[in-house]
Write a protein that holds these residues in place. Structure first.
Motif, PDB file in Angstrom:
ATOM      1  N   PRO A 162     107.708  19.091  56.461  1.00  0.00           N
ATOM      2  CA  PRO A 162     107.433  20.437  56.972  1.00  0.00           C
ATOM      3  C   PRO A 162     108.641  21.138  57.576  1.00  0.00           C
ATOM      4  N   TRP A 163     108.508  22.447  57.636  1.00  0.00           N
ATOM      5  CA  TRP A 163     109.391  23.316  58.405  1.00  0.00           C
ATOM      6  C   TRP A 163     108.792  23.472  59.798  1.00  0.00           C
ATOM      7  N   PRO A 164     109.557  23.979  60.749  1.00  0.00           N
ATOM      8  CA  PRO A 164     108.940  24.390  62.008  1.00  0.00           C
ATOM      9  C   PRO A 164     107.923  25.511  61.734  1.00  0.00           C
ATOM     10  N   PRO A 165     106.994  25.743  62.658  1.00  0.00           N
ATOM     11  CA  PRO A 165     106.026  26.837  62.499  1.00  0.00           C
ATOM     12  C   PRO A 165     106.741  28.178  62.318  1.00  0.00           C
ATOM     13  N   GLN A 166     106.058  29.085  61.623  1.00  0.00           N
ATOM     14  CA  GLN A 166     106.664  30.362  61.227  1.00  0.00           C
ATOM     15  C   GLN A 166     106.313  31.488  62.207  1.00  0.00           C
ATOM     16  N   GLY A 167     107.332  32.254  62.599  1.00  0.00           N
ATOM     17  CA  GLY A 167     107.128  33.368  63.528  1.00  0.00           C
ATOM     18  C   GLY A 167     107.810  34.643  63.031  1.00  0.00           C
ATOM     19  N   ILE A 200     102.722  26.125  58.739  1.00  0.00           N
ATOM     20  CA  ILE A 200     103.800  25.136  58.712  1.00  0.00           C
ATOM     21  C   ILE A 200     104.023  24.757  57.248  1.00  0.00           C
ATOM     22  N   PRO A 201     104.919  25.463  56.587  1.00  0.00           N
ATOM     23  CA  PRO A 201     105.104  25.207  55.152  1.00  0.00           C
ATOM     24  C   PRO A 201     105.953  23.958  54.921  1.00  0.00           C
ATOM     25  N   LYS A 202     106.044  23.559  53.673  1.00  0.00           N
ATOM     26  CA  LYS A 202     106.762  22.315  53.363  1.00  0.00           C
ATOM     27  C   LYS A 202     107.754  22.475  52.204  1.00  0.00           C
ATOM     28  N   MET A 254     112.626  21.627  46.622  1.00  0.00           N
ATOM     29  CA  MET A 254     112.287  23.050  46.672  1.00  0.00           C
ATOM     30  C   MET A 254     111.190  23.323  47.696  1.00  0.00           C
ATOM     31  N   PHE A 255     111.031  24.605  48.001  1.00  0.00           N
ATOM     32  CA  PHE A 255     109.965  25.078  48.876  1.00  0.00           C
ATOM     33  C   PHE A 255     108.690  25.164  48.037  1.00  0.00           C
ATOM     34  N   MET A 256     107.644  24.504  48.513  1.00  0.00           N
ATOM     35  CA  MET A 256     106.402  24.433  47.738  1.00  0.00           C
ATOM     36  C   MET A 256     105.784  25.798  47.404  1.00  0.00           C
ATOM     37  N   PRO A 296     117.910  23.582  47.950  1.00  0.00           N
ATOM     38  CA  PRO A 296     118.057  25.023  48.182  1.00  0.00           C
ATOM     39  C   PRO A 296     118.747  25.411  49.485  1.00  0.00           C
ATOM     40  N   TYR A 297     118.670  24.566  50.490  1.00  0.00           N
ATOM     41  CA  TYR A 297     119.070  24.993  51.838  1.00  0.00           C
ATOM     42  C   TYR A 297     120.356  24.302  52.293  1.00  0.00           C
ATOM     43  N   GLY A 298     120.980  24.897  53.306  1.00  0.00           N
ATOM     44  CA  GLY A 298     122.295  24.449  53.761  1.00  0.00           C
ATOM     45  C   GLY A 298     122.263  23.168  54.585  1.00  0.00           C
ATOM     46  N   ILE A 350     109.252  36.778  58.453  1.00  0.00           N
ATOM     47  CA  ILE A 350     108.493  35.710  59.100  1.00  0.00           C
ATOM     48  C   ILE A 350     109.012  34.398  58.541  1.00  0.00           C
ATOM     49  N   THR A 351     109.584  33.604  59.423  1.00  0.00           N
ATOM     50  CA  THR A 351     110.150  32.322  59.003  1.00  0.00           C
ATOM     51  C   THR A 351     110.320  31.449  60.242  1.00  0.00           C
ATOM     52  N   SER A 352     110.974  30.306  60.054  1.00  0.00           N
ATOM     53  CA  SER A 352     111.127  29.352  61.157  1.00  0.00           C
ATOM     54  C   SER A 352     112.299  29.729  62.058  1.00  0.00           C
ATOM     55  N   PRO A 353     112.350  29.143  63.261  1.00  0.00           N
ATOM     56  CA  PRO A 353     113.560  29.277  64.074  1.00  0.00           C
ATOM     57  C   PRO A 353     114.786  28.714  63.351  1.00  0.00           C
ATOM     58  N   SER A 354     114.582  27.728  62.469  1.00  0.00           N
ATOM     59  CA  SER A 354     115.712  27.157  61.717  1.00  0.00           C
ATOM     60  C   SER A 354     116.408  28.211  60.876  1.00  0.00           C
ATOM     61  N   THR A 355     115.600  28.962  60.136  1.00  0.00           N
ATOM     62  CA  THR A 355     116.169  29.979  59.257  1.00  0.00           C
ATOM     63  C   THR A 355     116.680  31.163  60.074  1.00  0.00           C
ATOM     64  N   GLY A 356     116.045  31.409  61.213  1.00  0.00           N
ATOM     65  CA  GLY A 356     116.581  32.433  62.119  1.00  0.00           C
ATOM     66  C   GLY A 356     117.984  32.079  62.567  1.00  0.00           C
ATOM     67  N   GLN A 415     115.989  35.345  49.088  1.00  0.00           N
ATOM     68  CA  GLN A 415     116.250  33.928  49.358  1.00  0.00           C
ATOM     69  C   GLN A 415     117.144  33.792  50.589  1.00  0.00           C
ATOM     70  N   VAL A 416     117.067  32.609  51.206  1.00  0.00           N
ATOM     71  CA  VAL A 416     117.791  32.394  52.461  1.00  0.00           C
ATOM     72  C   VAL A 416     119.276  32.812  52.422  1.00  0.00           C
ATOM     73  N   PRO A 417     120.041  32.413  51.398  1.00  0.00           N
ATOM     74  CA  PRO A 417     121.471  32.778  51.458  1.00  0.00           C
ATOM     75  C   PRO A 417     121.711  34.288  51.505  1.00  0.00           C
ATOM     76  N   MET A 443     109.477  44.025  55.050  1.00  0.00           N
ATOM     77  CA  MET A 443     109.290  42.613  55.379  1.00  0.00           C
ATOM     78  C   MET A 443     109.862  41.697  54.304  1.00  0.00           C
ATOM     79  N   ARG A 444     110.688  40.770  54.729  1.00  0.00           N
ATOM     80  CA  ARG A 444     111.158  39.761  53.766  1.00  0.00           C
ATOM     81  C   ARG A 444     109.983  38.858  53.352  1.00  0.00           C
ATOM     82  N   ALA A 445     109.900  38.535  52.054  1.00  0.00           N
ATOM     83  CA  ALA A 445     108.917  37.576  51.560  1.00  0.00           C
ATOM     84  C   ALA A 445     109.666  36.419  50.906  1.00  0.00           C
ATOM     85  N   TYR A 446     109.085  35.217  50.983  1.00  0.00           N
ATOM     86  CA  TYR A 446     109.726  34.072  50.319  1.00  0.00           C
ATOM     87  C   TYR A 446     108.779  33.337  49.375  1.00  0.00           C
ATOM     88  N   SER A 447     107.583  33.906  49.158  1.00  0.00           N
ATOM     89  CA  SER A 447     106.608  33.269  48.258  1.00  0.00           C
ATOM     90  C   SER A 447     105.553  34.319  47.931  1.00  0.00           C
TER      91      SER A 447
HETATM   92  N1  PCA Z   1     112.680  28.626  56.007  1.00  0.00           N
HETATM   93  C1  PCA Z   1     112.676  28.831  54.590  1.00  0.00           C
HETATM   94  C2  PCA Z   1     111.339  28.376  54.146  1.00  0.00           C
HETATM   95  C3  PCA Z   1     110.498  28.286  55.359  1.00  0.00           C
HETATM   96  C4  PCA Z   1     111.457  28.353  56.457  1.00  0.00           C
HETATM   97  O1  PCA Z   1     111.199  28.155  57.627  1.00  0.00           O
HETATM   98  C5  PCA Z   1     112.854  30.279  54.254  1.00  0.00           C
HETATM   99  O2  PCA Z   1     112.803  31.122  55.131  1.00  0.00           O
HETATM  100  O3  PCA Z   1     113.009  30.593  53.069  1.00  0.00           O
END
Ligand code: PCA
Length: 330
Positions: free
Chosen positions: A148-153, A235-237, A94-96, A38-40, A210-216, A193-195, A171-175
């Motif tokens: 895992p992903w990084p912790p969510q903020g 810390i989702p996976k 996929m994201f669990m 799913p992710y880049g 609310i998501t990780s610094p990665s997705t930010g 979704q992320v894209p 608020m964006r939701a992803y689950s």
């Molecule tokens: N990034 C993905 C899943 C959790 C995360 O940190 C997202 O935002 O969809």
């Protein structure tokens, strides 16, 4: 005349040799597996999947070639589960938490403050792995590994010091679990979704997430919001899984190689997530975002909401849930 016959015999021999060669190669023909993710490519998750595919290829002498299609390029994220289940593709990532409505066991992955550092997250994974494997198996799927992903903020335009500051936000939701959280925060959840995050911010469909610094970083959150509040709520996976039938069709030694590479990928991925957290949090700051520590008041209120969600989950998840929690709290 003699020469002609000789020529024909020569051609015949060449043709026969070619046929033999084809037969020999097809006996050990490489199996190619297309793998949607799913992710880049900038994410530790994707880098790890590619390393897993490469480990499998090397260990099997090219007998199993897993071709990674990252960034939801082959299937959109919400379609990957079904694509693997129905055998359209043999393997996927996929994201669990997306599966929360299929089986409550997957909701556990996104409950605030149940596990908010990597050690706790690992303990929660150890406690829940067999239930998640069983749930996957009941759909004809075999779980290979989870990372895992990084912790969510929280990402917001204004600074937040109490939960009332989140009230009324889009608020964006992803689950399913993050939708529920948004409702408890009295904000309005929209699944994105992320894209599509940049377009959703741009069009005003969301104004917080609310998501990780990665997705930010990957969605360049600084173009839309100014504050990252590092609440470390959970810390989702992601999980990598195969169609069980496709897996059983592999030779026994190839199956073993896949399992060994999966176990290695899980260990590597948990280590990568720690570094990913450091690098991507710095990335937010480097791009001008205010990276802020939460106030004690905000954390206390979020923990209370987390306790409500854990209680709701316990009711929904019944005996399976109780067994996981007993194991986790040991
Ligand atoms: N990034 C993905 C899943 C959790 C995360 O940190 C997202 O935002 O969809």
């Amino acid at each position: 005349m003699n020469i002609m016959i000789k020529k024909h015999t020569g051609l015949m021999a060449t043709a026969m040799a070619a046929v033999t060669l084809i037969a020999a190669t097809s006996a050990t023909a490489a199996t190619k597996w297309d793998m949607p993710t799913p992710y880049g490519d900038g994410y530790h998750q994707t880098i790890n999947v590619r390393a897993f595919a490469s480990d499998v290829k090397i260990a099997t002498d090219g007998e199993l070639d897993i071709v990674v299609h990252s960034g939801a390029s082959l299937f959109k994220h919400p379609e990957i589960h079904r694509a693997v289940r129905t055998g359209q593709v043999p393997i996927g990532e996929m994201f669990m938490g997306i599966l929360g409505n299929d089986d409550p066991v997957f909701k556990l992955d996104n409950i605030p403050f149940l596990a908010s550092d990597f050690d706790q997250a690992k303990a929660l994974w150890d406690a829940s792995r067999s239930a998640i494997q069983a749930s996957m198996a009941s759909n004809g799927l075999q779980l290979l590994y989870a990372v895992p992903w990084p912790p969510q903020g929280f990402y917001t335009q204004e600074a937040i010091s109490k939960i009332a500051d989140l009230k009324g936000l889009k608020m964006r939701a992803y689950s399913p679990t993050t939708s529920r959280l948004a409702v408890l925060l009295e904000s309005t959840p929209t699944t994105v979704q992320v894209p599509e995050i940049p377009q959703a911010f741009g069009a005003g469909i969301i104004n917080a997430m609310i998501t990780s610094p990665s997705t930010g970083v990957s969605s360049q959150a600084w173009d839309f919001v100014h504050h990252y509040t590092d609440v470390q709520a959970w810390i989702p996976k992601n999980m990598v899984f195969v169609n069980s039938k496709a897996f059983k069709r592999l030779d026994a030694d190839v199956q073993s190689a896949v399992l060994a590479a999966a176990s290695k990928a899980e260990t590597r991925g948990w280590e990568m997530a720690i570094e990913e957290t450091r690098v991507k949090t710095q990335g937010l700051a480097d791009n001008g975002m205010a990276v802020v520590q939460p106030t004690a008041e905000l954390q206390a209120s979020l923990k209370a909401i987390g306790a409500t969600m854990a209680a709701e989950w316990a009711t929904e998840a019944g005996d399976t849930g109780a067994a996981i929690m007993a194991d986790y709290q040991k």
